[in-house]
Each structure stands twice: as structure tokens, then as C-alpha cells.
Design a protein around this motif. Sequence first.
Motif, PDB file in Angstrom:
ATOM      1  N   PHE A 206     -11.677 -16.788 -11.316  1.00 16.87           N
ATOM      2  CA  PHE A 206     -11.652 -16.435  -9.891  1.00 16.87           C
ATOM      3  C   PHE A 206     -10.464 -15.528  -9.587  1.00 16.87           C
ATOM      4  O   PHE A 206     -10.596 -14.501  -8.908  1.00 16.87           O
ATOM      5  CB  PHE A 206     -11.581 -17.701  -9.031  1.00 16.87           C
ATOM      6  CG  PHE A 206     -11.328 -17.424  -7.579  1.00 16.87           C
ATOM      7  CD1 PHE A 206     -12.322 -16.884  -6.779  1.00 16.87           C
ATOM      8  CD2 PHE A 206     -10.079 -17.674  -7.013  1.00 16.87           C
ATOM      9  CE1 PHE A 206     -12.086 -16.607  -5.429  1.00 16.87           C
ATOM     10  CE2 PHE A 206      -9.832 -17.401  -5.680  1.00 16.87           C
ATOM     11  CZ  PHE A 206     -10.837 -16.869  -4.879  1.00 16.87           C
ATOM     12  N   LEU A 222     -18.559 -12.907  -3.645  1.00 19.75           N
ATOM     13  CA  LEU A 222     -19.109 -14.210  -4.022  1.00 19.75           C
ATOM     14  C   LEU A 222     -20.366 -14.541  -3.230  1.00 19.75           C
ATOM     15  O   LEU A 222     -21.239 -15.274  -3.708  1.00 19.75           O
ATOM     16  CB  LEU A 222     -18.066 -15.316  -3.789  1.00 19.75           C
ATOM     17  CG  LEU A 222     -16.807 -15.285  -4.660  1.00 19.75           C
ATOM     18  CD1 LEU A 222     -15.893 -16.451  -4.292  1.00 19.75           C
ATOM     19  CD2 LEU A 222     -17.156 -15.345  -6.143  1.00 19.75           C
ATOM     20  N   GLU A 226     -23.519 -11.479  -5.891  1.00 22.70           N
ATOM     21  CA  GLU A 226     -23.359 -12.491  -6.937  1.00 22.70           C
ATOM     22  C   GLU A 226     -23.643 -11.932  -8.333  1.00 22.70           C
ATOM     23  O   GLU A 226     -23.005 -12.305  -9.313  1.00 22.70           O
ATOM     24  CB  GLU A 226     -24.290 -13.664  -6.641  1.00 22.70           C
ATOM     25  CG  GLU A 226     -23.923 -14.947  -7.322  1.00 22.70           C
ATOM     26  CD  GLU A 226     -24.801 -16.093  -6.851  1.00 22.70           C
ATOM     27  OE1 GLU A 226     -25.900 -16.263  -7.424  1.00 22.70           O
ATOM     28  OE2 GLU A 226     -24.384 -16.800  -5.928  1.00 22.70           O
ATOM     29  N   VAL A 229     -20.599 -10.185  -9.618  1.00 19.31           N
ATOM     30  CA  VAL A 229     -19.579 -11.181  -9.948  1.00 19.31           C
ATOM     31  C   VAL A 229     -19.865 -11.791 -11.317  1.00 19.31           C
ATOM     32  O   VAL A 229     -18.966 -11.925 -12.154  1.00 19.31           O
ATOM     33  CB  VAL A 229     -19.520 -12.279  -8.865  1.00 19.31           C
ATOM     34  CG1 VAL A 229     -18.639 -13.444  -9.324  1.00 19.31           C
ATOM     35  CG2 VAL A 229     -18.991 -11.701  -7.553  1.00 19.31           C
ATOM     36  N   MET A 272     -14.185 -21.398  -1.828  1.00 16.52           N
ATOM     37  CA  MET A 272     -15.634 -21.227  -1.907  1.00 16.52           C
ATOM     38  C   MET A 272     -16.310 -22.582  -1.742  1.00 16.52           C
ATOM     39  O   MET A 272     -15.673 -23.629  -1.865  1.00 16.52           O
ATOM     40  CB  MET A 272     -16.009 -20.631  -3.269  1.00 16.52           C
ATOM     41  CG  MET A 272     -15.725 -21.571  -4.427  1.00 16.52           C
ATOM     42  SD  MET A 272     -15.686 -20.767  -6.039  1.00 16.52           S
ATOM     43  CE  MET A 272     -14.081 -19.972  -5.988  1.00 16.52           C
ATOM     44  N   THR A 276     -21.004 -22.861  -4.968  1.00 21.59           N
ATOM     45  CA  THR A 276     -20.641 -21.585  -5.581  1.00 21.59           C
ATOM     46  C   THR A 276     -19.794 -21.817  -6.822  1.00 21.59           C
ATOM     47  O   THR A 276     -19.989 -21.170  -7.862  1.00 21.59           O
ATOM     48  CB  THR A 276     -19.878 -20.707  -4.570  1.00 21.59           C
ATOM     49  OG1 THR A 276     -20.711 -20.473  -3.432  1.00 21.59           O
ATOM     50  CG2 THR A 276     -19.475 -19.375  -5.186  1.00 21.59           C
TER      51      THR A 276
END
Length: 414
Positions: A206, A222, A226, A229, A272, A276
Motif C-alpha cells: 500500500f 483503490l 482496481e 492497482v 480502506m 478492499t
Amino acid sequence: MTARERVLAAIDHKEPDRVPVDLGATPSSNISAIAYNNLKAYLGMPQGHTRIYDVCQQVIMPEAALLDRFGVDVIDVAQAYCQDAREWVDVTLADGSCAESPAWFDERVQQDGSTLAFLQDGSVGGKMPKGATFFDQTIWPYLDGYPDDYKALPEAMKKVSWQAFAHPPWDHAGGETFWQDLRTRTLALRESTDRALMIVCGCNLFEWGTFLRKIDNFLCDLITDEGEVERLLDALMEVHMATLAKVCDAVGDIVDVIRFGDDLGMDTGPFMRPETYRKLFKPRHAQLCAYVKQHSSMRTFLHTCGSIYKLMPDLIEAGYDILNPVQTSARDMDAVTLKRDFGRDVTFWGGGVDTRHILNHGSPEDVRADVAHRLEIFMPGGGFVFNPIHNIMPDCPPANVVAMFEAVERFGVY
């Protein structure tokens, strides 16, 4: 018990002869250079060296005299890299006191009193405002978007201050014989001390997203991107797993604890939703922990600030043996609740005194009372290593630091 036995017993949820103590085994369980100078002056210990081993945060490598005085039970393997005077240069801190900085670190004071830290290519990788004690990141390689591929990811990572200005032993990692040298030095360190050994290995996920994209962008990603990410996390895992394999091979049978980092919490809760975390980060954290446990004898330590109560069941399931800094001032992080709900499943490394209100602003009596109260909560049944909540900051009175360690000593055995 030896210091090493004491630490390992606590991690195994056994009650050692006394509470284990950390000061300086990681860059997040440490003391700032200014506070260290003040502490040494207060104790009448002017000799020795104030060596800044983490230049971004200006925290130091504690000297043997201080480790002995406060009964510290664990050290960073970086100790083996901080003893050669030829690798250090004198610097002046914001309060006018003196310290030593790594000779490779190119920091230059500007006309406005700020200090810039330069990368090898001449660009500015960090900035410290006048009077400050912390370098801010200045380069976010993916600020304008994700790359088409990640062949150049390692080069992008080198532009981020947290890697560009790495602390020992990682500031030596470019050498051809680094891994063999790391093993040789760590073996010698283990033979010279009965303290437990820690190696800091990062492997942030992260946080690397925030380092590369900037935190506001990555938090949006996020939710809105996605897929990108996950591409980034997969690329980071390739880098991390390659490093982790080398760490386990070099020192996995010598070092006792490996420290990972990923700040997942704010004051008010996680960055988050738990869903997640479970989808994007937990499987990868679990992969890191599983590799360590399959290929070494090291225990897994995660530094993650803030309110992480809602994530703790998943962090434990992912395989982390230890959590730090145990920020009890954050929402849902009450010490009694943490010990009751998770004290059998994870070791709390930190939470030993309130560094936001009491250690820096209270009286020595306030400090002693706070420490004693927390020890009563955290110590029973093991699973606790004493450390303040994160680093001891420059504004902390030295009398309070001494009071903190006196309170630990006076509390007695389990």
C-alpha cells in the motif's frame, strides 16, 4: 533469561523473566537525533556518537552504553554497519546540536534555511523546511499515471526518498559482495551479543502505491482503478519476493525477527474498507509471511500505524506474528480491547507509553503512571515487547525518557 530468549518467549506468548524492551531496533521504534543528544546530556554521557541511521526521519543508531543502561533486548543488524567512522560526516541539527550523517547523503542547506537532499542524478529527492526534523518526499514517479509496463519499476523506486536514502544495511546493497557481507557481519554481530536481532526488509505494498502515485491519487485508484492497482502490486511483489529470497538465504538462520512495513491506518480507521484489504493486499501479505516461515526461522513483524482494529483479524490470518507501533490513541485501539481480543494471537510491540500527549507533554510522574498502567494490561501471558508508540520525538524532555525506562524496570518481573 538472555535478552534473545526473553524476546522470543514473549513472541511465543510465554511469560519471560521480565518485559522485553526495544529502543532503536527499527526506524519506527527509535529516538530522534535531537532527543538523543538531549538524553545523553541529561545522563552526563557526552562521549560517543549521534549517528543518524535513518536520514529521512533523523533517527539514530543507539550506542551500547544506552542499550545497556536501559536494558534493551533487541538490536537492528544495521548496528554492524554503523561503526566505521570513515563512513560518517558531521552535521548540525535544527536545534544547533551536532550529529553525524552517512557520508553518501548529499544534503545542502539553502538560503531560506531549508535543506535539500539530492539524488545521484542531481535531482532533489527530499526537502526539509527550516527548523524541521524530517525530509519530505519530493518525487512521485507515477504521479501522472501508471506505465504501460513495469520493466523500469526498480529505477522508478530508486527516485523515491524512502529507497534513495535507505538506512543501513540497505545503503550498502549496491555492492557486489553485499549479501555475503551481510551474512558475515550478522554472524559476527550475533556472536558478540545475546540480544535478539532484527532486520528491516520493507516489502511495503500500500505504501509503495502512495510513494509512486502520491497518496490522494492512490486512494482514489483503490476505488476507481482496481485493475491498475493490481498490476502495480503484482510488479511490486516480483521485486519484493526476489529481495526476500535473498534475505532469507543470507540471514534467515541468524536473524530472529524480520520487519515489514505498510501503514494501513489513520487516526479514525483504516485507509480502506476491510473488503478492499482482503482482496488487494491480504493475499500478497500472506505470500510474504509464508515465504519467511517456509525458508527461515525468523518471526514476522509488521509496522502499521493508526487505527487498524478492523484489519487485525486479517493481518493475523495473513501470518504476522508481531504488530507495531500499537497506536492506542487512535479510534478502536484501546489497550484493554486489543489485549482482550487479540492478545492470544499476536504480539504487541509498542503501545508502551502515549507519545502524543504524555511522553512529550506530561511530567515524569505522568509518564511512570502511564507506563505502569499499560504494562498491567499488556504483560500478562506474554505477547508484548515494550516500546513507546512510534519514535521518541525531538520535543520529548529527557527526564521523561528516563522516567519511562525507570517505570519498566520498577514494574518488576512477570
